[in-house]
Design a protein around this motif. Structure first.
Motif, PDB file in Angstrom:
ATOM      1  N   GLY A  56       1.211  -1.723   0.058  1.00 53.47           N
ATOM      2  CA  GLY A  56       0.492  -0.106   0.220  1.00 53.47           C
ATOM      3  C   GLY A  56       0.689   1.006   0.175  1.00 53.47           C
ATOM      4  O   GLY A  56       0.636   2.226  -0.739  1.00 53.47           O
ATOM      5  N   PHE A  57       2.104   1.374   0.633  1.00 48.86           N
ATOM      6  CA  PHE A  57       2.213   2.379   1.226  1.00 48.86           C
ATOM      7  C   PHE A  57       3.699   2.708  -0.725  1.00 48.86           C
ATOM      8  O   PHE A  57       3.423   3.619  -0.904  1.00 48.86           O
ATOM      9  CB  PHE A  57       3.767   2.356   1.935  1.00 48.86           C
ATOM     10  N   VAL A  58       3.597   1.518  -0.875  1.00 45.96           N
ATOM     11  CA  VAL A  58       4.640   1.900  -2.666  1.00 45.96           C
ATOM     12  C   VAL A  58       3.784   2.484  -3.550  1.00 45.96           C
ATOM     13  O   VAL A  58       3.936   2.634  -3.987  1.00 45.96           O
ATOM     14  CB  VAL A  58       4.826   0.247  -2.383  1.00 45.96           C
ATOM     15  N   GLN A  61       3.146   5.882  -2.713  1.00 47.08           N
ATOM     16  CA  GLN A  61       3.993   6.406  -3.095  1.00 47.08           C
ATOM     17  C   GLN A  61       3.699   6.994  -5.076  1.00 47.08           C
ATOM     18  O   GLN A  61       4.207   7.695  -5.728  1.00 47.08           O
ATOM     19  CB  GLN A  61       5.395   5.986  -3.596  1.00 47.08           C
ATOM     20  N   LEU A  62       4.073   5.722  -5.308  1.00 44.28           N
ATOM     21  CA  LEU A  62       3.710   5.787  -6.795  1.00 44.28           C
ATOM     22  C   LEU A  62       2.486   6.702  -7.227  1.00 44.28           C
ATOM     23  O   LEU A  62       3.115   7.444  -8.510  1.00 44.28           O
ATOM     24  CB  LEU A  62       3.328   4.350  -7.665  1.00 44.28           C
ATOM     25  N   ILE A  92       3.166  10.179  -7.302  1.00 38.27           N
ATOM     26  CA  ILE A  92       4.614  10.635  -7.639  1.00 38.27           C
ATOM     27  C   ILE A  92       4.283  11.319 -10.157  1.00 38.27           C
ATOM     28  O   ILE A  92       4.377  11.934 -10.216  1.00 38.27           O
ATOM     29  CB  ILE A  92       5.867   9.598  -8.216  1.00 38.27           C
ATOM     30  N   ALA A  93       2.947   9.908  -9.155  1.00 38.75           N
ATOM     31  CA  ALA A  93       2.213  10.087 -10.964  1.00 38.75           C
ATOM     32  C   ALA A  93       1.923  11.352 -11.157  1.00 38.75           C
ATOM     33  O   ALA A  93       1.694  12.232 -11.785  1.00 38.75           O
ATOM     34  CB  ALA A  93       1.044   9.445 -11.454  1.00 38.75           C
ATOM     35  N   LEU A  94       0.758  12.154 -10.032  1.00 41.48           N
ATOM     36  CA  LEU A  94       0.299  13.178 -10.095  1.00 41.48           C
ATOM     37  C   LEU A  94       1.593  14.444 -10.216  1.00 41.48           C
ATOM     38  O   LEU A  94       0.889  15.642  -9.870  1.00 41.48           O
ATOM     39  CB  LEU A  94      -0.516  13.572  -8.715  1.00 41.48           C
ATOM     40  N   LEU A 108      13.088   9.949  -8.694  1.00 44.16           N
ATOM     41  CA  LEU A 108      11.645   9.353  -8.562  1.00 44.16           C
ATOM     42  C   LEU A 108      10.715   8.010  -9.110  1.00 44.16           C
ATOM     43  O   LEU A 108      10.456   7.712  -8.457  1.00 44.16           O
ATOM     44  CB  LEU A 108      10.077  10.881  -8.526  1.00 44.16           C
ATOM     45  N   VAL A 109      11.140   8.054 -10.181  1.00 44.09           N
ATOM     46  CA  VAL A 109       9.775   7.554 -11.097  1.00 44.09           C
ATOM     47  C   VAL A 109      11.147   6.174 -11.069  1.00 44.09           C
ATOM     48  O   VAL A 109      10.345   4.497 -10.874  1.00 44.09           O
ATOM     49  CB  VAL A 109       9.824   7.550 -12.676  1.00 44.09           C
ATOM     50  N   LEU A 110      12.498   6.102 -11.311  1.00 43.34           N
ATOM     51  CA  LEU A 110      13.024   4.882 -10.837  1.00 43.34           C
ATOM     52  C   LEU A 110      13.170   4.518  -9.844  1.00 43.34           C
ATOM     53  O   LEU A 110      13.249   3.230  -9.257  1.00 43.34           O
ATOM     54  CB  LEU A 110      14.644   4.661 -11.210  1.00 43.34           C
ATOM     55  N   MET A 111      13.337   5.593  -8.491  1.00 43.77           N
ATOM     56  CA  MET A 111      13.096   4.927  -7.203  1.00 43.77           C
ATOM     57  C   MET A 111      11.417   3.921  -6.445  1.00 43.77           C
ATOM     58  O   MET A 111      11.953   2.888  -5.980  1.00 43.77           O
ATOM     59  CB  MET A 111      12.705   5.869  -6.244  1.00 43.77           C
ATOM     60  N   ALA A 112      10.553   5.281  -7.656  1.00 39.32           N
ATOM     61  CA  ALA A 112       8.764   3.960  -7.053  1.00 39.32           C
ATOM     62  C   ALA A 112       9.627   2.517  -8.363  1.00 39.32           C
ATOM     63  O   ALA A 112       8.522   1.642  -7.315  1.00 39.32           O
ATOM     64  CB  ALA A 112       8.453   4.641  -7.634  1.00 39.32           C
ATOM     65  N   GLY A 113       9.695   2.173  -9.449  1.00 41.52           N
ATOM     66  CA  GLY A 113      10.034   1.529  -9.676  1.00 41.52           C
ATOM     67  C   GLY A 113      10.305   0.045  -8.998  1.00 41.52           C
ATOM     68  O   GLY A 113      10.290  -1.148  -9.155  1.00 41.52           O
TER      69      GLY A 113
END
Length: 144
Positions: free
Chosen positions: A67-69, A72-73, A76-78, A114-119
C-alpha cells in the motif's frame, strides 16, 4: 517434489530476502534521519512500524508495504500535474537545500529519479520471493 527441493523452498521463505532487507534498511535509515532532524514526526514513526512489521514477518507488514509503495506511485504520478499548476511547487521540487548551499536540478531529472526509485520499490514489494517470506507455517493469531 523431492526432499531436497522441499528443504530449499523452506529455506528461501524463512530468510529475509536481500532486496527486502536493503529496502527496509533504507527505510529505517531515512526514518531515523527524519526523526533526528524533526522529532515527533508521525510519518517517520509509521515508517519505522512498517519496518518492524516486515522484519517480524507479519502479513499486515506485506500489505502495508504494498500500500505504501502504491501510494508513493500515485503521488509521483500526480507530481507533474501539481508542478504545472503552481510555479512555487515547481521551484521547491527541483531545489535541494543543504545547510547554506542550494542545489538545483532539472525537473526531468527529478522525475526520472523518483520514477526509478518507485519502480525499484514496486519490483521489490510485488516479487514472489518477498511474498513467500511472509507465508508462515505456524499462525500465532489467537483469534483463528
Amino acid at each position: 517434489m523431492t526432499e531436497t527441493s522441499k528443504l530449499s523452498a523452506e529455506n528461501i521463505s524463512t530468510r529475509l530476502p536481500k532486496r527486502l532487507g536493503a529496502l527496509m534498511a533504507l527505510y529505517a535509515i531515512a526514518s531515523g534521519a527524519w526523526l533526528w532532524l524533526n522529532p515527533g514526526n508521525l510519518f517517520a514513526i509509521l515508517i519505522l512500524f512498517l519496518v518492524l512489521a516486515v522484519v517480524g514477518r507479519q502479513k499486515a507488514g506485506l500489505f502495508m508495504l504494498r500500500g505504501f509503495v502504491l501510494v508513493q506511485l500515485a503521488i509521483i504520478a500526480l507530481l507533474p500535474v501539481l508542478t504545472q499548476l503552481s510555479e512555487q511547487i515547481q521551484q521547491v521540487a527541483t531545489r535541494l537545500q543543504l545547510d547554506a548551499n542550494s542545489l538545483s536540478a532539472s525537473s526531468y531529472l527529478v522525475m526520472f529519479v523518483l520514477v526509478l526509485m518507485a519502480g525499484i520499490q514496486i519490483w521489490i514489494a510485488f516479487t514472489p520471493k518477498v511474498a513467500a517470506y511472509f507465508n508462515r507455517k505456524m499462525n500465532m493469531n489467537i483469534m483463528s
